[in-house]
Design a protein around this motif. Sequence first.
Motif, PDB file in Angstrom:
ATOM      1  N   TYR A  15       0.864  -1.181   0.000  1.00  0.00           N
ATOM      2  CA  TYR A  15       0.000   0.000   0.000  1.00  0.00           C
ATOM      3  C   TYR A  15       0.899   1.229   0.000  1.00  0.00           C
ATOM      4  O   TYR A  15       1.724   1.383   0.908  1.00  0.00           O
ATOM      5  CB  TYR A  15      -0.870   0.007   1.258  1.00  0.00           C
ATOM      6  N   VAL A  20       4.208  -4.933   1.574  1.00  0.00           N
ATOM      7  CA  VAL A  20       3.668  -5.922   2.513  1.00  0.00           C
ATOM      8  C   VAL A  20       4.073  -7.335   2.095  1.00  0.00           C
ATOM      9  O   VAL A  20       4.651  -8.078   2.880  1.00  0.00           O
ATOM     10  CB  VAL A  20       2.134  -5.804   2.635  1.00  0.00           C
ATOM     11  N   SER A  39       1.415 -14.405  12.186  1.00  0.00           N
ATOM     12  CA  SER A  39       0.986 -13.458  13.220  1.00  0.00           C
ATOM     13  C   SER A  39       0.287 -12.255  12.591  1.00  0.00           C
ATOM     14  O   SER A  39       0.277 -12.090  11.367  1.00  0.00           O
ATOM     15  CB  SER A  39       2.183 -13.034  14.060  1.00  0.00           C
ATOM     16  N   ASN A  40      -0.278 -11.402  13.439  1.00  0.00           N
ATOM     17  CA  ASN A  40      -0.958 -10.194  12.969  1.00  0.00           C
ATOM     18  C   ASN A  40      -0.005  -9.353  12.146  1.00  0.00           C
ATOM     19  O   ASN A  40       1.144  -9.159  12.526  1.00  0.00           O
ATOM     20  CB  ASN A  40      -1.441  -9.346  14.155  1.00  0.00           C
ATOM     21  N   GLY A  41      -0.504  -8.879  11.011  1.00  0.00           N
ATOM     22  CA  GLY A  41       0.301  -8.000  10.178  1.00  0.00           C
ATOM     23  C   GLY A  41       1.276  -8.733   9.285  1.00  0.00           C
ATOM     24  O   GLY A  41       2.072  -8.107   8.580  1.00  0.00           O
ATOM     25  N   ALA A  42       1.227 -10.059   9.265  1.00  0.00           N
ATOM     26  CA  ALA A  42       2.158 -10.832   8.429  1.00  0.00           C
ATOM     27  C   ALA A  42       1.879 -10.631   6.943  1.00  0.00           C
ATOM     28  O   ALA A  42       2.749 -10.853   6.100  1.00  0.00           O
ATOM     29  CB  ALA A  42       2.067 -12.316   8.772  1.00  0.00           C
ATOM     30  N   GLY A  43       0.636 -10.219   6.622  1.00  0.00           N
ATOM     31  CA  GLY A  43       0.297  -9.997   5.219  1.00  0.00           C
ATOM     32  C   GLY A  43      -0.702 -10.991   4.670  1.00  0.00           C
ATOM     33  O   GLY A  43      -0.913 -11.070   3.448  1.00  0.00           O
ATOM     34  N   LYS A  44      -1.369 -11.720   5.542  1.00  0.00           N
ATOM     35  CA  LYS A  44      -2.284 -12.782   5.093  1.00  0.00           C
ATOM     36  C   LYS A  44      -3.471 -12.198   4.316  1.00  0.00           C
ATOM     37  O   LYS A  44      -3.815 -12.682   3.241  1.00  0.00           O
ATOM     38  CB  LYS A  44      -2.782 -13.599   6.304  1.00  0.00           C
ATOM     39  N   THR A  45      -4.077 -11.170   4.904  1.00  0.00           N
ATOM     40  CA  THR A  45      -5.217 -10.539   4.216  1.00  0.00           C
ATOM     41  C   THR A  45      -4.765  -9.903   2.911  1.00  0.00           C
ATOM     42  O   THR A  45      -5.442 -10.023   1.879  1.00  0.00           O
ATOM     43  CB  THR A  45      -5.857  -9.479   5.143  1.00  0.00           C
ATOM     44  N   THR A  46      -3.620  -9.261   2.945  1.00  0.00           N
ATOM     45  CA  THR A  46      -3.102  -8.629   1.726  1.00  0.00           C
ATOM     46  C   THR A  46      -2.856  -9.677   0.640  1.00  0.00           C
ATOM     47  O   THR A  46      -3.113  -9.429  -0.545  1.00  0.00           O
ATOM     48  CB  THR A  46      -1.801  -7.856   2.052  1.00  0.00           C
ATOM     49  N   GLU A  87     -12.597 -11.102   5.318  1.00  0.00           N
ATOM     50  CA  GLU A  87     -12.602 -10.974   6.776  1.00  0.00           C
ATOM     51  C   GLU A  87     -13.758 -10.051   7.173  1.00  0.00           C
ATOM     52  O   GLU A  87     -14.018  -9.044   6.515  1.00  0.00           O
ATOM     53  CB  GLU A  87     -11.272 -10.348   7.214  1.00  0.00           C
ATOM     54  N   GLU A 164      -9.953 -15.486   7.835  1.00  0.00           N
ATOM     55  CA  GLU A 164     -10.311 -15.493   9.263  1.00  0.00           C
ATOM     56  C   GLU A 164     -11.702 -16.077   9.512  1.00  0.00           C
ATOM     57  O   GLU A 164     -12.609 -15.400   9.997  1.00  0.00           O
ATOM     58  CB  GLU A 164     -10.229 -14.073   9.851  1.00  0.00           C
TER      59      GLU A 164
HETATM   60  P1  ATP Z   1      -4.235  -9.434  10.539  1.00  0.00           P
HETATM   61  O1  ATP Z   1      -4.432 -10.822  10.957  1.00  0.00           O
HETATM   62  O2  ATP Z   1      -3.875  -8.519  11.679  1.00  0.00           O
HETATM   63  O3  ATP Z   1      -5.303  -8.871   9.643  1.00  0.00           O
HETATM   64  P2  ATP Z   1      -2.612  -9.924   8.243  1.00  0.00           P
HETATM   65  O4  ATP Z   1      -1.544 -10.957   8.272  1.00  0.00           O
HETATM   66  O5  ATP Z   1      -3.876 -10.256   7.537  1.00  0.00           O
HETATM   67  O6  ATP Z   1      -2.899  -9.449   9.704  1.00  0.00           O
HETATM   68  P3  ATP Z   1      -2.557  -7.605   6.577  1.00  0.00           P
HETATM   69  O7  ATP Z   1      -3.924  -7.180   6.993  1.00  0.00           O
HETATM   70  O8  ATP Z   1      -2.349  -8.136   5.221  1.00  0.00           O
HETATM   71  O9  ATP Z   1      -1.970  -8.635   7.607  1.00  0.00           O
HETATM   72  O10 ATP Z   1      -1.602  -6.358   6.819  1.00  0.00           O
HETATM   73  C1  ATP Z   1      -0.215  -6.398   6.527  1.00  0.00           C
HETATM   74  C2  ATP Z   1       0.373  -5.008   6.738  1.00  0.00           C
HETATM   75  O11 ATP Z   1      -0.203  -4.099   5.818  1.00  0.00           O
HETATM   76  C3  ATP Z   1       0.113  -4.432   8.111  1.00  0.00           C
HETATM   77  O12 ATP Z   1       1.293  -3.792   8.552  1.00  0.00           O
HETATM   78  C4  ATP Z   1      -0.988  -3.430   7.889  1.00  0.00           C
HETATM   79  O13 ATP Z   1      -0.898  -2.374   8.792  1.00  0.00           O
HETATM   80  C5  ATP Z   1      -0.733  -2.966   6.471  1.00  0.00           C
HETATM   81  N1  ATP Z   1      -1.973  -2.568   5.784  1.00  0.00           N
HETATM   82  C6  ATP Z   1      -3.065  -3.336   5.630  1.00  0.00           C
HETATM   83  N2  ATP Z   1      -4.020  -2.683   4.929  1.00  0.00           N
HETATM   84  C7  ATP Z   1      -3.513  -1.468   4.644  1.00  0.00           C
HETATM   85  C8  ATP Z   1      -3.997  -0.312   3.928  1.00  0.00           C
HETATM   86  N3  ATP Z   1      -5.205  -0.311   3.361  1.00  0.00           N
HETATM   87  N4  ATP Z   1      -3.177   0.753   3.848  1.00  0.00           N
HETATM   88  C9  ATP Z   1      -1.952   0.737   4.398  1.00  0.00           C
HETATM   89  N5  ATP Z   1      -1.423  -0.312   5.063  1.00  0.00           N
HETATM   90  C10 ATP Z   1      -2.180  -1.401   5.197  1.00  0.00           C
END
Ligand code: ATP
Length: 239
Positions: A15, A20, A39-46, A87, A164
């Motif tokens: 982003y 990410v 873990s949280n923020g690993a990038g799974k959703t991305t 999610e 999730e």
């Molecule tokens: P979680 O389980 O906490 O959702 P995740 O593994 O799914 O974690 P992501 O949601 O992919 O992780 O986020 C990965 C990184 O990208 C994080 O540091 C988050 O802050 C950042 N991020 C996510 N969405 C955006 C966005 N729209 N704009 C900027 N940064 C983002």
Amino acid sequence: MSDAALEVEELHAGYGDVAVLRGVSLSVAAGAITCIIGSNGAGKTTLLRAVSGLVSARAGRVRAAGQDLTNAGPEAMVRAGVVHVPEGRRLFAAMSVRDNLLMGAYLRRDQAAIRRDLERVYETFPRLAERRHQDASTLSGGEQQMCAIGRGIMADPRVLMIDELSLGLAPAAVDLLMDALRAINAAGVAILLVEQDVMAALDVAHAGYILDRGSVVGAGSSAALAADPMIREAYLGAV
Ligand code: ATP
């Protein structure tokens, strides 16, 4: 790999200035459940968003159904059978369960097939059949997740990507949903499951990938991952 329903190769996404995903490669076998843990923020959703075209891939490849679909966009991904259950479920609160389910079929024209799949969703989730005329806002969290998965099924997926599944749900609801995933998979749909409940994910999945700070740091069969001392310590709170 010829038996892959979905292949991701050296995928980069982010982003703005934030990187990410830093070269993620993985393969989702046809007919299997594959999980991504991290873990949280690993990038799974991305990762799911980059595969389904909601976030652009900056480099790398996404392949499904024998086609290169990198940056093809969300509609092309759905047409190719790659369907994302986001999610938070994202249901239409003021629409009935039935109408939410039918939204999943918005790209399809074969009304007989749509009706057949709606009946299948009701067979998989009898709770949704009972509540078909209720607004989605009246559903419990577990029922909302059933509805979100049912909406995904209504798109006639080859690969269902679920973000999730268990978040915020009671253990009994999670068990029911995991059984439903097994049934959906047994009916021929490959599943890519992002899950923060690592134990539940490794229990339902055949194989998994560990994502850490945008990179795959481990992969293998669920049994091998569950037995790995490093993974047990980092993600299962055990040694
Ligand atoms: P979680 O389980 O906490 O959702 P995740 O593994 O799914 O974690 P992501 O949601 O992919 O992780 O986020 C990965 C990184 O990208 C994080 O540091 C988050 O802050 C950042 N991020 C996510 N969405 C955006 C966005 N729209 N704009 C900027 N940064 C983002």
